[in-house]
Write an enzyme that holds these catalytic residues in place. Sequence first.
Site, PDB file in Angstrom:
ATOM      1  N   GLY A  42     -87.734  86.822  33.229  1.00 27.55           N
ATOM      2  CA  GLY A  42     -87.461  86.924  34.853  1.00 27.55           C
ATOM      3  C   GLY A  42     -87.914  85.760  35.709  1.00 27.55           C
ATOM      4  O   GLY A  42     -87.384  84.870  35.158  1.00 27.55           O
TER       5      GLY A  42
ATOM      6  N   GLU B  22     -70.269  66.015  19.849  1.00 25.46           N
ATOM      7  CA  GLU B  22     -69.716  65.852  18.465  1.00 25.46           C
ATOM      8  C   GLU B  22     -68.553  66.725  18.282  1.00 25.46           C
ATOM      9  O   GLU B  22     -68.136  67.319  17.289  1.00 25.46           O
ATOM     10  CB  GLU B  22     -70.765  66.381  17.380  1.00 25.46           C
ATOM     11  CG  GLU B  22     -72.122  65.630  17.588  1.00 25.46           C
ATOM     12  CD  GLU B  22     -72.527  64.316  17.248  1.00 25.46           C
ATOM     13  OE1 GLU B  22     -71.536  63.735  17.084  1.00 25.46           O
ATOM     14  OE2 GLU B  22     -73.480  63.957  16.815  1.00 25.46           O
TER      15      GLU B  22
ATOM     16  N   PRO C 118     -64.146  56.625  28.666  1.00 22.03           N
ATOM     17  CA  PRO C 118     -63.757  57.464  30.074  1.00 22.03           C
ATOM     18  C   PRO C 118     -62.685  58.195  29.627  1.00 22.03           C
ATOM     19  O   PRO C 118     -62.454  59.383  30.092  1.00 22.03           O
ATOM     20  CB  PRO C 118     -63.769  56.202  30.863  1.00 22.03           C
ATOM     21  CG  PRO C 118     -64.500  55.252  30.618  1.00 22.03           C
ATOM     22  CD  PRO C 118     -64.341  55.346  29.056  1.00 22.03           C
TER      23      PRO C 118
END
Length: 382
Positions: free
Chosen positions: A338, A362, A127
């Site tokens: 589109g 990576e 984290p």
Amino acid sequence: MAILNEDQLAVQQLVRSFAKKEIAPRAAHYDHSEEFPWDNIKGLAELGLMGMPIPEEYGGAGLDNLSYALAVEEVSKACAATGAIMSIHTSAGILPILLFGNEEQKRKYVPALAQGQKIGAFALTEPNAGSDAGAVSTTAKEDGDSYVINGTKCFISNAGPAETYSVFASTNPGSGVKGITGFIVEKGTPGFSIGKKEEKMGIRASATAELVFDNCRVPKENLLGNIGQGFKIAMVVLDSARIGVGAQAVGIAQAAYEEALAYAKVREQFGKPIAANQAIGFMLADMGIRIEAARQLVHYAANLKDSGAPFGKEAAMCKTFASDMSVQVALDAIQIMGGYGYSREYPVERLLRDAKITQIYEGTNQIQRVVIANYLLSERKG
Ligand code: COS
């Protein structure tokens, strides 16, 4: 097109036809369901494609890195999630052990991985340690004849399905990158569990999850390389892994380009195919130029690696260029198609979602530029 030799062309043809027939038809299904594509992985393993550049003596196919890049491109073109699993397994999953493991570790772990009987994973990110990979706070404390690992890893590719994990933890907290050490941790080791699985924007069928280590005891014989060598191991492995990410990005872009090209030839507006408008023709031309340029950079990095020359800088360059290109080509493909391009009934919106991760994992493309600048400005050869 690079000048490929006969063997490389044969690999490309084999993987292209297998991926088109067996993998592509289920790509949308796996994107929706987020199921791990075990049947694709089994098929790749049967063809010897889960350990292509691994030496035959360790159970691999003993092929060159260019052949491997060609295969990753073809698989990613058919299903980017499957390409990501294959590529991450082959590089980050196997290379830490192949390059830094002792003979006993190599014999014990590499053959099953290289033959695709088991999947490998690489656990560095945490984290609070993403781009700043040296900031890992997971610890490994020596205790008798083992190490006890505590901490949490996140965004780990192949987490869950993988059986063999290269885990980077600090054996000397407070000493930064020099205190990081690598360990081989097997699935099922007490104290090691898979945490939250990520719900992702793209490559949804690939498994990405947290790893939780709660007093996980790992025997000393699972130490990878030397104490304090872990950061270097991770960096060397990531240098190689980036060639695979470049190849993934090229494959995704090629898929988007072919969809847009086919559409532009048959979609008629104002009484003619939209491809007949220079505005569309020039977009297709630019897409083609960018894809080929990125492919050549990937092949160049793979060729350098095959020749034994330094390749870290070129690997970072090909990853950066190909991933930026891939996102742009997927966006352009949607623009050409589109409303159909924007619809989930057609593959290009998925391809854009799949392409995005190649700019991030990576090492983000911002970090790649740091890496490239470091190579340019220092004496270090990749
Ligand atoms: N090969 C060999 N050694 C390397 C290396 C490489 N590619 N890159 C760095 N090293 C060595 C350096 O030479 C240095 O060792 P010495 O002090 O003995 O010279 C040591 O590793 C530390 O290097 P550096 O000072 O450059 O480390 P930083 O903490 O500044 O971090 C970056 C450097 C940003 C390049 C690194 O943290 C990084 O790559 N971050 C991105 C991580 C990443 O890709 N995460 C994805 C995770 S897997 S999806």
